[in-house]
Design a protein around this motif. Structure first.
Motif: not given
Length: 121
Positions: A23-50
């Protein structure tokens, strides 16, 4: 804010991969999401920056680990015991919302370019 991903690729079932998100700057949190063919994007994991608190989707608990390196402003997603159903394009994303832990796609403003992860024999 810019997010640059690296990692991903092709791996056999049961194998491991690691994704990185710089990341090039500050955020509250960064997460990972994934999207499989024909499916909606879904959250996988997230981590707080604080405080470094982490959250995981039930489907990846015990197999995936999210971590961060503050000196490099980089977040990692270590994926172990990969399954074919983990195949998807994986995106890292940053949120400035206080409700970031719920991993709602619309609450994440900044997105990486996406990395293909394919789990296949």
């Amino acid at each position: 804010l810019q997010l640059v991903e690296s990692g991903g690729g092709l791996v056999q079932p049961g194998g491991s991969l690691r994704l990185s998100c710089a990341a090039s700057g500050f955020t509250l949190a960064i997460g990972w999401f994934r999207q499989a063919p024909g499916k909606e994007r879904e959250g996988v994991s997230v981590i707080s920056n604080s405080d470094g608190s982490t959250y995981y989707a039930d489907s990846v608990k015990g197999r995936f680990t999210i971590s961060r390196d503050n000196a490099k402003n980089t977040v990692y997603l270590q994926m172990n015991s990969l399954k074919p159903e983990d195949t998807a394009v994986y995106y890292c994303a940053a949120s400035m919302r206080l409700t970031w832990k719920f991993m709602r796609v619309y609450e994440y403003t900044y997105w990486g370019q996406g990395s293909q992860v394919t789990v296949s024999a």
